[in-house]
Design a protein around this motif. Structure first.
Motif, PDB file in Angstrom:
ATOM      1  N   GLU A 173       0.865  -1.448  -0.039  1.00  0.00           N
ATOM      2  CA  GLU A 173       0.267  -0.489   0.003  1.00  0.00           C
ATOM      3  C   GLU A 173       0.268   1.502   0.031  1.00  0.00           C
ATOM      4  OE1 GLU A 173      -2.122  -3.650   2.120  1.00  0.00           O
ATOM      5  OE2 GLU A 173      -0.275  -1.843   2.345  1.00  0.00           O
ATOM      6  N   GLN A 174       2.210   1.004   0.839  1.00  0.00           N
ATOM      7  CA  GLN A 174       2.731   2.419   0.675  1.00  0.00           C
ATOM      8  C   GLN A 174       3.761   2.269  -0.267  1.00  0.00           C
ATOM      9  OE1 GLN A 174       2.105   4.956   2.518  1.00  0.00           O
ATOM     10  NE2 GLN A 174       0.214   3.685   3.192  1.00  0.00           N
ATOM     11  N   GLN A 175       4.012   1.112  -1.346  1.00  0.00           N
ATOM     12  CA  GLN A 175       5.019   1.091  -1.862  1.00  0.00           C
ATOM     13  C   GLN A 175       6.791   1.064  -1.816  1.00  0.00           C
ATOM     14  OE1 GLN A 175       4.170   0.614  -5.941  1.00  0.00           O
ATOM     15  NE2 GLN A 175       2.590  -0.248  -4.397  1.00  0.00           N
ATOM     16  N   GLN A 176       6.411   0.468  -0.319  1.00  0.00           N
ATOM     17  CA  GLN A 176       7.680   0.574   0.578  1.00  0.00           C
ATOM     18  C   GLN A 176       8.389  -0.627   0.213  1.00  0.00           C
ATOM     19  OE1 GLN A 176       6.297   0.594   4.798  1.00  0.00           O
ATOM     20  NE2 GLN A 176       6.888   2.904   4.291  1.00  0.00           N
ATOM     21  N   PRO A 177       9.396  -0.407  -0.892  1.00  0.00           N
ATOM     22  CA  PRO A 177      10.245  -2.137  -1.424  1.00  0.00           C
ATOM     23  C   PRO A 177      11.233  -2.516  -0.118  1.00  0.00           C
ATOM     24  CG  PRO A 177      11.474  -0.300  -2.567  1.00  0.00           C
ATOM     25  CD  PRO A 177      10.744   1.066  -1.020  1.00  0.00           C
ATOM     26  N   VAL A 178      11.151  -4.217  -0.427  1.00  0.00           N
ATOM     27  CA  VAL A 178      11.640  -4.832   0.531  1.00  0.00           C
ATOM     28  C   VAL A 178      13.116  -4.748   0.467  1.00  0.00           C
ATOM     29  CG1 VAL A 178      12.129  -7.728   1.068  1.00  0.00           C
ATOM     30  CG2 VAL A 178       9.893  -7.022   0.495  1.00  0.00           C
ATOM     31  N   GLN A 179      14.018  -4.330   1.651  1.00  0.00           N
ATOM     32  CA  GLN A 179      15.392  -4.094   1.658  1.00  0.00           C
ATOM     33  C   GLN A 179      16.237  -5.416   2.377  1.00  0.00           C
ATOM     34  OE1 GLN A 179      16.811  -1.469   1.295  1.00  0.00           O
ATOM     35  NE2 GLN A 179      14.140   0.047   0.549  1.00  0.00           N
ATOM     36  N   PRO A 180      17.138  -5.254   2.126  1.00  0.00           N
ATOM     37  CA  PRO A 180      18.336  -6.790   2.527  1.00  0.00           C
ATOM     38  C   PRO A 180      17.932  -7.205   4.046  1.00  0.00           C
ATOM     39  CG  PRO A 180      19.385  -5.772   1.242  1.00  0.00           C
ATOM     40  CD  PRO A 180      18.233  -4.938   1.169  1.00  0.00           C
ATOM     41  N   HIS A 181      17.596  -6.100   4.860  1.00  0.00           N
ATOM     42  CA  HIS A 181      17.544  -6.024   5.991  1.00  0.00           C
ATOM     43  C   HIS A 181      16.109  -6.329   6.215  1.00  0.00           C
ATOM     44  CE1 HIS A 181      17.696  -1.879   5.235  1.00  0.00           C
ATOM     45  NE2 HIS A 181      16.561  -1.851   6.160  1.00  0.00           N
ATOM     46  N   SER A 182      15.005  -6.523   5.615  1.00  0.00           N
ATOM     47  CA  SER A 182      14.076  -6.525   6.524  1.00  0.00           C
ATOM     48  C   SER A 182      13.743  -7.664   6.975  1.00  0.00           C
ATOM     49  CB  SER A 182      13.292  -6.680   4.650  1.00  0.00           C
ATOM     50  OG  SER A 182      12.967  -4.590   4.734  1.00  0.00           O
ATOM     51  N   LEU A 183      12.413  -7.712   7.963  1.00  0.00           N
ATOM     52  CA  LEU A 183      12.291  -8.772   8.284  1.00  0.00           C
ATOM     53  C   LEU A 183      11.083  -9.037   8.749  1.00  0.00           C
ATOM     54  CD1 LEU A 183      12.941  -6.579  12.133  1.00  0.00           C
ATOM     55  CD2 LEU A 183      15.093  -8.556  11.099  1.00  0.00           C
ATOM     56  N   PHE A 184      11.416 -10.420   8.224  1.00  0.00           N
ATOM     57  CA  PHE A 184      10.091 -11.034   8.292  1.00  0.00           C
ATOM     58  C   PHE A 184       9.701 -12.528   9.338  1.00  0.00           C
ATOM     59  CE2 PHE A 184      11.570  -9.871   4.143  1.00  0.00           C
ATOM     60  CZ  PHE A 184      10.770 -10.239   3.038  1.00  0.00           C
ATOM     61  N   ARG A 185       8.306 -12.936   9.379  1.00  0.00           N
ATOM     62  CA  ARG A 185       8.174 -13.899  10.325  1.00  0.00           C
ATOM     63  C   ARG A 185       8.622 -15.240   9.584  1.00  0.00           C
ATOM     64  NH1 ARG A 185       1.905 -12.449  11.854  1.00  0.00           N
ATOM     65  NH2 ARG A 185       2.339 -10.750  12.935  1.00  0.00           N
ATOM     66  N   ILE A 186       9.856 -15.684  10.581  1.00  0.00           N
ATOM     67  CA  ILE A 186      10.427 -16.735   9.778  1.00  0.00           C
ATOM     68  C   ILE A 186      10.014 -18.031  10.183  1.00  0.00           C
ATOM     69  CG2 ILE A 186      12.490 -15.988   9.880  1.00  0.00           C
ATOM     70  CD1 ILE A 186      13.158 -17.425  11.975  1.00  0.00           C
ATOM     71  N   ALA A 187       8.631 -17.869  10.958  1.00  0.00           N
ATOM     72  CA  ALA A 187       7.981 -19.570  11.430  1.00  0.00           C
ATOM     73  C   ALA A 187       8.327 -20.485  11.626  1.00  0.00           C
ATOM     74  CB  ALA A 187       7.128 -19.171   9.958  1.00  0.00           C
ATOM     75  N   SER A 188       8.599 -21.789  10.818  1.00  0.00           N
ATOM     76  CA  SER A 188       8.624 -22.890  11.382  1.00  0.00           C
ATOM     77  C   SER A 188      10.661 -23.388  11.756  1.00  0.00           C
ATOM     78  CB  SER A 188       9.009 -24.495  11.264  1.00  0.00           C
ATOM     79  OG  SER A 188       7.548 -24.198  12.153  1.00  0.00           O
ATOM     80  N   ILE A 189      11.326 -22.508  11.069  1.00  0.00           N
ATOM     81  CA  ILE A 189      12.860 -21.944  10.481  1.00  0.00           C
ATOM     82  C   ILE A 189      13.439 -21.305  12.114  1.00  0.00           C
ATOM     83  CG2 ILE A 189      14.515 -20.850  10.005  1.00  0.00           C
ATOM     84  CD1 ILE A 189      13.408 -20.398   7.252  1.00  0.00           C
ATOM     85  N   SER A 190      12.140 -20.602  12.928  1.00  0.00           N
ATOM     86  CA  SER A 190      12.703 -20.897  14.233  1.00  0.00           C
ATOM     87  C   SER A 190      13.339 -21.926  15.396  1.00  0.00           C
ATOM     88  CB  SER A 190      10.974 -20.544  15.335  1.00  0.00           C
ATOM     89  OG  SER A 190      11.158 -18.525  14.762  1.00  0.00           O
ATOM     90  N   LYS A 191      12.510 -23.194  14.624  1.00  0.00           N
ATOM     91  CA  LYS A 191      12.609 -24.290  15.405  1.00  0.00           C
ATOM     92  C   LYS A 191      14.538 -25.178  15.706  1.00  0.00           C
ATOM     93  CE  LYS A 191       8.199 -26.990  14.942  1.00  0.00           C
ATOM     94  NZ  LYS A 191       7.529 -25.535  14.314  1.00  0.00           N
TER      95      LYS A 191
END
Length: 507
Positions: free
Chosen positions: A159-177
Motif C-alpha cells: 500500500e505504501q510502495q515500500q520496497p523490501v530491503q536486504p535487512h527487512s524482517l520477516f516472520r520465519i515461522a518454523s525456521i525458529s525450530k
C-alpha cells in the motif's frame, strides 16, 4: 513447518474426540466426515450466525463444537466454546480485500548491491516474484561463511510502495525450530541437560485434568531427544495441534484468551499420548514449545531474553527478535503480510476476539509460538546462523560430536526409515531435515509457513548457505513459495561460475 493448514479452522479434518473423562479417542469415520464437512463450510456457517446467538460466535465453534457435541456430548472443548460468552462475535472486517503483488509484465523493484558474477540469482528472483504474483521477497547467500549476496525484491508494504530491503524482517515461522534445537544442544554440551533427560522432570507445570481423568504415565518417558526429533508421542492428525486452539484451551482453564504456552502445556498434560515416545516421527509444534520451556527452566531466564543475549548476539545477530501478532505492533523494518487462500480466521487476541480478521493479524497468537515459530529475522540473519552451524569448527557454535548427533538418522520414525526398514532419502535429525550425500556430506534445511509467510533456510554440502523469505504464503498457482523456489535456487547457484571474494557481513 507450522503450515497454513495447521490453523484451527483449516487443519483439523481428523480431530480426535475428548471425552468428559479426559481420554482421547479416535473419531469414527462418520465423525471425521462430520468435522471435515463442517470445517470446510466455516464461511457459510459464520455468515449464518451474524449475531452470535448464545455466544457461539466463531466458525470454529459453530462447526467444531457440533462435532464434539455429537460424538461426546460433554466434550471439554465443546464446554469451553459454549461458555466463551458474548465477547465472541462473528463479524466481517471491512479492510480485508486482497492485495495484488507483482504480475506478468510488471517490473519488479529490487534493492541491495548487485554483482555481475551473481546475476543468476537476480534473474531468478525477479522472474519468480513477477511470475508468481508475490508482494515481496528477500534472498541472502553465503559461500564458505562469507555473505556474498543480500537483496530485496518487491514490496514490504504494498500500500505504501515500500520496497523490501536486504535487512527487512520477516516472520520465519518454523525456521525458529533449528534455533531452539541448537540452543538446546549447547546446553547439553555444557552439561546442563542430557539428550535422555525426561522432559517433564524439568518442568513445574501441573496438568489440567478433567474429573476422573489421570495423567498418561508415558509422559515420564518423553526425553529431550524425542522432542528434538518430533518423536514425543503427539499426533496432531489424531487429536489437535493445541497451539492453534487458543480460545478453547483458555476457556477450559477459566482464563481470558489467548492461551499461553504454559496454558497449552498444562492442558495437553491432561490428554493421553497418541503413541509411545520414540516409536515414530510426527511433526510437533508442541514438542518445540516444550523445549522453549526447558531452556527457561535450565537457564533461569525467559526464552526470548536468553536467546537474544546469550545465543544470537555471540553469533553477531543483532536484529532478530520475537514477533508480535497485531499490525499495530509491527516491528521497525518488518514487512507486512499478505495472506492468500483462506485469508480470514477467527481472532484469538486483540480487541475483537471472535471476529473475522486477516489470519496473520490475530487469528493466532504468535507470542505463544516463540520457540517453535515466533521469530522475525532478515535473510542475512538466517544465513549468518546457518553458516555458523555449517562451519561449526570455526564458529564454535557446537562441537563436532554434537553436530554428528544433530544430523544422525533416528532409529525409528517414517522420516528416518521407511516401512520396509530401508533408509528414506531424507530424515529429520535434531531440528533439521537432512539429506545424506554420496560423498559423506549432507544437505540440511528447514522451511517455515504461516498465513502470509513462507520461508526456507538451506545449508548445502559445498559450503553454500542461503535463505529465501516471502511475505505471502501462496504463489499464483497455489503452491508454497518456499517449496517452489527451492530447486530453482539450487539451479541458480550451480550457474555461478566464479564466486566473489567479498563479504557483506563486514559491511
Amino acid at each position: 513447518m507450522i503450515g497454513l493448514k495447521q490453523s484451527a479452522v483449516n487443519r483439523q479434518a481428523g480431530w480426535g474426540i475428548a471425552s468428559a473423562g479426559g481420554g482421547v479417542h479416535n473419531a469414527s469415520l462418520q465423525m471425521r466426515v462430520c468435522c471435515r464437512t463442517m470445517l470446510i463450510a466455516t464461511a457459510a456457517c459464520c455468515a449464518a450466525w451474524p449475531s452470535a446467538p448464545e455466544g457461539r460466535a466463531s466458525a470454529l465453534e459453530c462447526a467444531g463444537v457440533q462435532c464434539f457435541q455429537k460424538a461426546a456430548g460433554t466434550a471439554a472443548l465443546h464446554d469451553a466454546a459454549a461458555k466463551s460468552g458474548p465477547r465472541l462475535v462473528c463479524a466481517a472486517v471491512g479492510s480485508c480485500s486482497p492485495v495484488e503483488g507483482a504480475g506478468p509484465g510488471k517490473a519488479v523493484v529490487s534493492t541491495g548491491k548487485q554483482f555481475p558474477a551473481l546475476k543468476p540469482f537476480d534473474e531468478l528472483m525477479e522472474a519468480f516474484v513477477r511470475d508468481n504474483e508475490l508482494p515481496g521477497a528477500s534472498l541472502a547467500v553465503a559461500k564458505d561463511g562469507r555473505l556474498v549476496y543480500a537483496r530485496g525484491f518487491g514490496y514490504a508494504d504494498v500500500e505504501q510502495q515500500q520496497p523490501v530491503q536486504p535487512h527487512s524482517l520477516f516472520r520465519i515461522a518454523s525456521i525458529s525450530k533449528p534455533f531452539t534445537a541448537v540452543a538446546t544442544l549447547q546446553l547439553v554440551e555444557q552439561g546442563r541437560l542430557r539428550l535422555d533427560t525426561p522432559v517433564f522432570d524439568l518442568l513445574p507445570h501441573k496438568p489440567h485434568l478433567a474429573k476422573g481423568a489421570s495423567v498418561d504415565p508415558r509422559l515420564g518417558q518423553v526425553t529431550i531427544a524425542h522432542l528434538l526429533r518430533h518423536q514425543g508421542g503427539w499426533d496432531r492428525k489424531e487429536t489437535i495441534d493445541p497451539l492453534f486452539h487458543a480460545i478453547e484451551i483458555a476457556t477450559v482453564l477459566g482464563k481470558p484468551p489467548p492461551a499461553t504456552q504454559d496454558d497449552v502445556i498444562r492442558f495437553m498434560m491432561g490428554w493421553q499420548l497418541d503413541f509411545d515416545p520414540g516409536k515414530r516421527y510426527v511433526y510437533s509444534n508442541l514438542g518445540y514449545c516444550l523445549l522453549g520451556r526447558v531452556i527457561e527452566q535450565v537457564t533461569g531466564r525467559r526464552y526470548g531474553d536468553y536467546m537474544v543475549n546469550d545465543f544470537l548476539k555471540p553469533l553477531g545477530i543483532e536484529s532478530m527478535r520475537l514477533g508480535k501478532t497485531l499490525l499495530r505492533d509491527r516491528a521497525e523494518h518488518e514487512v507486512k503480510y499478505y495472506p492468500k487462500g483462506d485469508r480470514l480466521g477467527i481472532a484469538v487476541t486483540g480487541e475483537a476476539i471472535g471476529a473475522k480478521v486477516l489470519w496473520p493479524y490475530g487469528a493466532w497468537s504468535i507470542e505463544s509460538f516463540d520457540s517453535f515459530g515466533g521469530w522475525i529475522a532478515s535473510a542475512p540473519d538466517l544465513v549468518r546462523f546457518g553458516s555458523a552451524v555449517d562451519r561449526y569448527s570455526q564458529s564454535g557454535i557446537l562441537k563436532k560430536k554434537t553436530v554428528e548427533a544433530m544430523i544422525e538418522r533416528p532409529a525409528k520414525g517414517h522420516f528416518g526409515n521407511d516401512e520396509e526398514g530401508k533408509p528414506d532419502a531424507t530424515h529429520y535429525g535434531c531440528g533439521w531435515s537432512v539429506r545424506p550425500m554420496k560423498n559423506g556430506t549432507t544437505n540440511r534445511w528447514h522451511t517455515g509457513s504461516l498465513s502470509g509467510t513462507s520461508t526456507i533456510l538451506v545449508l548445502r554440502h559445498d559450503g553454500l548457505c542461503w535463505a529465501v523469505l516471502f511475505n505471502t504464503n501462496l504463489t499464483a498457482d497455489k503452491k508454497k513459495p518456499s517449496s517452489k523456489i527451492d530447486p530453482l535456487v539450487h539451479k541458480a547457484a550451480d550457474a555461478v561460475t566464479a564466486w566473489p571474494s567479498h563479504d557483506l557481513f563486514a559491511d
